[in-house]
Design a protein around this motif. Structure first.
Motif, PDB file in Angstrom:
ATOM      1  N   PHE A 116       0.807  -1.219   0.000  1.00 49.40           N
ATOM      2  CA  PHE A 116       0.000   0.000   0.000  1.00 49.40           C
ATOM      3  C   PHE A 116       0.842   1.272   0.000  1.00 49.40           C
ATOM      4  CE2 PHE A 116      -3.359  -2.848   1.915  1.00 49.40           C
ATOM      5  CZ  PHE A 116      -4.119  -2.898   0.760  1.00 49.40           C
ATOM      6  N   SER A 117       2.104   1.187   0.381  1.00 50.84           N
ATOM      7  CA  SER A 117       2.948   2.382   0.398  1.00 50.84           C
ATOM      8  C   SER A 117       3.716   2.574  -0.910  1.00 50.84           C
ATOM      9  CB  SER A 117       3.922   2.332   1.574  1.00 50.84           C
ATOM     10  OG  SER A 117       4.814   1.251   1.418  1.00 50.84           O
ATOM     11  N   ALA A 134      -1.108   6.699 -11.332  1.00 53.94           N
ATOM     12  CA  ALA A 134      -1.401   7.659 -10.263  1.00 53.94           C
ATOM     13  C   ALA A 134      -2.232   8.826 -10.772  1.00 53.94           C
ATOM     14  CB  ALA A 134      -0.097   8.165  -9.659  1.00 53.94           C
ATOM     15  N   ASP A 135      -3.097   9.325  -9.908  1.00 53.70           N
ATOM     16  CA  ASP A 135      -3.891  10.515 -10.210  1.00 53.70           C
ATOM     17  C   ASP A 135      -3.116  11.786  -9.892  1.00 53.70           C
ATOM     18  OD1 ASP A 135      -6.149   8.994 -10.993  1.00 53.70           O
ATOM     19  OD2 ASP A 135      -6.711   8.732  -8.899  1.00 53.70           O
ATOM     20  N   GLN A 139       1.317   9.532  -5.596  1.00 51.95           N
ATOM     21  CA  GLN A 139       0.162   8.814  -5.049  1.00 51.95           C
ATOM     22  C   GLN A 139       0.551   7.353  -4.795  1.00 51.95           C
ATOM     23  OE1 GLN A 139      -3.250   8.211  -7.643  1.00 51.95           O
ATOM     24  NE2 GLN A 139      -4.642   8.358  -5.901  1.00 51.95           N
ATOM     25  N   THR A 140       0.183   6.860  -3.624  1.00 52.78           N
ATOM     26  CA  THR A 140       0.481   5.474  -3.273  1.00 52.78           C
ATOM     27  C   THR A 140      -0.649   4.545  -3.726  1.00 52.78           C
ATOM     28  OG1 THR A 140      -0.589   5.567  -1.100  1.00 52.78           O
ATOM     29  CG2 THR A 140       1.751   6.219  -1.205  1.00 52.78           C
ATOM     30  N   LEU A 155      -3.158   6.300   5.721  1.00 52.65           N
ATOM     31  CA  LEU A 155      -3.688   7.361   4.855  1.00 52.65           C
ATOM     32  C   LEU A 155      -3.715   8.706   5.580  1.00 52.65           C
ATOM     33  CD1 LEU A 155      -6.695   5.574   3.095  1.00 52.65           C
ATOM     34  CD2 LEU A 155      -4.434   6.053   2.143  1.00 52.65           C
ATOM     35  N   GLN A 156      -4.080   8.695   6.853  1.00 56.69           N
ATOM     36  CA  GLN A 156      -4.132   9.930   7.642  1.00 56.69           C
ATOM     37  C   GLN A 156      -2.734  10.533   7.783  1.00 56.69           C
ATOM     38  OE1 GLN A 156      -6.849  11.537   8.589  1.00 56.69           O
ATOM     39  NE2 GLN A 156      -5.656  13.178   9.485  1.00 56.69           N
ATOM     40  N   VAL A 157      -1.742   9.693   8.004  1.00 56.73           N
ATOM     41  CA  VAL A 157      -0.356  10.172   8.116  1.00 56.73           C
ATOM     42  C   VAL A 157       0.074  10.828   6.806  1.00 56.73           C
ATOM     43  CG1 VAL A 157       2.056   9.416   8.335  1.00 56.73           C
ATOM     44  CG2 VAL A 157       0.330   8.557   9.932  1.00 56.73           C
TER      45      VAL A 157
END
Length: 144
Positions: free
Chosen positions: A22-23, A29-30, A34-35, A91-93
């Motif tokens: 996920f990282s 990517a948009d 982007q991960t 995602l928050q980080v």
């Protein structure tokens, strides 16, 4: 590899493998940097928006609560219920890091209101947010 194969692959990954997967930077990517995790969130959020369109009978807050539950249920089915909290924290980080980068490198920030000039009045004053944003944050907080 199609989406179903990718979901099967994710389900069979360990926590450590998911962290790495996920990282990674997304292939299509948009936005720059982007991960895979961010791309997945966007795709699933868009899917929820289409599958469960806005219900005008619900208040905005209820609609956002509904969207959050549907989104988290779908994310949980893809990333695994045991990994969901870790995934959302990641995602928050990333969001906080990006916000800090923007503030550090931006001389002026502008707000484009969804209100008419008549609603705003002569001066900008803090008002209760009525529209919300993609993450459903700040609803009912006084913002300018």
């Amino acid at each position: 590899m199609n989406i179903d194969d990718t979901i099967k692959l994710i389900k069979n990954m360990s926590k450590e493998e998911k962290d790495v997967f996920f990282s990674q930077e997304a292939q299509k990517a948009d936005f720059k940097g982007q991960t895979v995790g961010q791309k997945l969130y966007g795709l699933i959020s868009s899917y929820i928006d289409v599958k469960y369109p806005f219900d005008n009978k619900l208040t905005l807050i209820k609609e956002m609560e509904k969207h959050k539950i549907l989104l988290e249920n779908k994310l949980s089915s893809v990333v695994g219920s045991d990994y969901l909290k870790t995934y959302l924290h990641g995602l928050q980080v990333l969001k906080e890091i990006r916000s800090q980068q923007i503030l550090k490198n931006t001389q002026h920030l502008y707000h484009f209101s969804q209100s008419t000039p008549e609603e705003i009045g002569e001066y900008l004053t803090p008002m209760i947010q009525e529209k919300g944003n993609a993450f459903g944050e700040n609803v009912e907080e006084k913002l300018c």
